[in-house]
Design a protein around this motif. Structure first.
Motif, PDB file in Angstrom:
ATOM      1  N   PRO A 126       0.807  -1.237   0.000  1.00 20.65           N
ATOM      2  CA  PRO A 126       0.000   0.000   0.000  1.00 20.65           C
ATOM      3  C   PRO A 126       0.834   1.277   0.000  1.00 20.65           C
ATOM      4  O   PRO A 126       0.404   2.290  -0.572  1.00 20.65           O
ATOM      5  N   TRP A 127       2.017   1.252   0.600  1.00 25.15           N
ATOM      6  CA  TRP A 127       2.890   2.439   0.568  1.00 25.15           C
ATOM      7  C   TRP A 127       3.362   2.722  -0.855  1.00 25.15           C
ATOM      8  O   TRP A 127       3.349   3.870  -1.314  1.00 25.15           O
ATOM      9  N   LEU A 128       3.771   1.684  -1.551  1.00 26.31           N
ATOM     10  CA  LEU A 128       4.223   1.857  -2.930  1.00 26.31           C
ATOM     11  C   LEU A 128       3.075   2.315  -3.815  1.00 26.31           C
ATOM     12  O   LEU A 128       3.264   3.178  -4.682  1.00 26.31           O
ATOM     13  N   GLU A 129       1.902   1.762  -3.610  1.00 29.17           N
ATOM     14  CA  GLU A 129       0.748   2.181  -4.399  1.00 29.17           C
ATOM     15  C   GLU A 129       0.457   3.668  -4.200  1.00 29.17           C
ATOM     16  O   GLU A 129       0.123   4.374  -5.165  1.00 29.17           O
ATOM     17  N   ARG A 130       0.603   4.148  -2.972  1.00 29.66           N
ATOM     18  CA  ARG A 130       0.411   5.577  -2.719  1.00 29.66           C
ATOM     19  C   ARG A 130       1.492   6.420  -3.399  1.00 29.66           C
ATOM     20  O   ARG A 130       1.214   7.521  -3.903  1.00 29.66           O
ATOM     21  N   GLU A 131       2.723   5.936  -3.389  1.00 29.84           N
ATOM     22  CA  GLU A 131       3.791   6.653  -4.102  1.00 29.84           C
ATOM     23  C   GLU A 131       3.446   6.780  -5.580  1.00 29.84           C
ATOM     24  O   GLU A 131       3.575   7.860  -6.182  1.00 29.84           O
ATOM     25  N   LEU A 132       3.000   5.682  -6.171  1.00 36.30           N
ATOM     26  CA  LEU A 132       2.698   5.687  -7.599  1.00 36.30           C
ATOM     27  C   LEU A 132       1.510   6.576  -7.919  1.00 36.30           C
ATOM     28  O   LEU A 132       1.465   7.196  -8.992  1.00 36.30           O
ATOM     29  N   GLU A 133       0.552   6.674  -7.006  1.00 37.15           N
ATOM     30  CA  GLU A 133      -0.583   7.579  -7.212  1.00 37.15           C
ATOM     31  C   GLU A 133      -0.123   9.028  -7.317  1.00 37.15           C
ATOM     32  O   GLU A 133      -0.664   9.811  -8.091  1.00 37.15           O
TER      33      GLU A 133
END
Length: 211
Positions: A126-133
């Protein structure tokens, strides 16, 4: 009595739309999996918000855990060399990891890298997904098997599928290649040379597609 970690970082995420700086502060409080125990700090990614390329490794190493920055140890130097040869400016790329805490085994006074499990990677994604967002890159490059399987599925094999384009909602251009640390672990000079060349060729193909 200690409370078991939920094996999910989601409860520790800030509100939707949080900036990268806000994410970096919030990740320090993440207790989504046991990997935070014994580490110096969490390590979020680093690079410009308008980066066209995002490079995703496995996890911080010992040096990264101490300094709080991704890819600043030996593997980072190997990656820098490959990026330069491929025509990608490290300062124009965003580098991060699938897992934000350093998983290690103690060997005397040394901390030795220990590969995170698939469950631990999933808990941290979820942290990486937020970065990509926030970043919305044109290209996403998974470095090594852990990042590739976490992002692209457990059946993905970097040894066979490196350099191939993968259909994904993560970015318009998604691919995977070798992790720089794998090159450093190679047993011979010739093997290191060949693996380095593979990494450079895969990154060069990304650079050409962006151009």
């Amino acid at each position: 009595m200690a409370v078991a970690e939920p094996m999910d970082a989601t409860p520790f995420l800030p509100e939707a739309g949080a900036t990268l700086d806000e994410l970096a502060r919030a990740v320090e409080e993440c207790r989504g999996c046991p990997l935070w125990r014994g580490t110096t700090q969490a390590v979020l990614g680093e690079g410009p918000l308008d980066a066209r390329v995002v490079l995703v490794g496995e996890q911080p190493g010992d040096r990264e855990d101490v300094e709080g920055r991704p890819f600043v140890g030996p593997a980072g130097h190997e990656l820098d060399r490959a990026l330069e040869e491929a025509g990608i400016d490290r300062d124009d790329a965003y580098v991060t990891n699938a897992v934000k805490h350093f998983k290690f085994k103690e060997r005397g006074k040394r901390r030795i890298h220990d590969k995170p499990t698939y469950t631990e990677v999933g808990a941290c994604l979820p942290w990486l997904e937020r970065e990509l967002e926030q970043l919305r890159p044109q290209a996403l490059v998974a470095l090594g098997a852990t990042a590739a399987q976490g992002l692209l599925g457990r059946d993905f094999r970097v040894t066979r599928q490196h350099g191939q384009l993968v259909e994904s909602e993560l970015a318009p251009l998604v691919t995977a290649t070798l992790h720089p640390s794998a090159i450093l672990r190679a047993r011979s000079v010739e093997a290191r040379r060949e693996m380095h060349q593979t990494l450079v060729e895969d990154l060069t193909a990304v650079a050409k597609r962006l151009d």
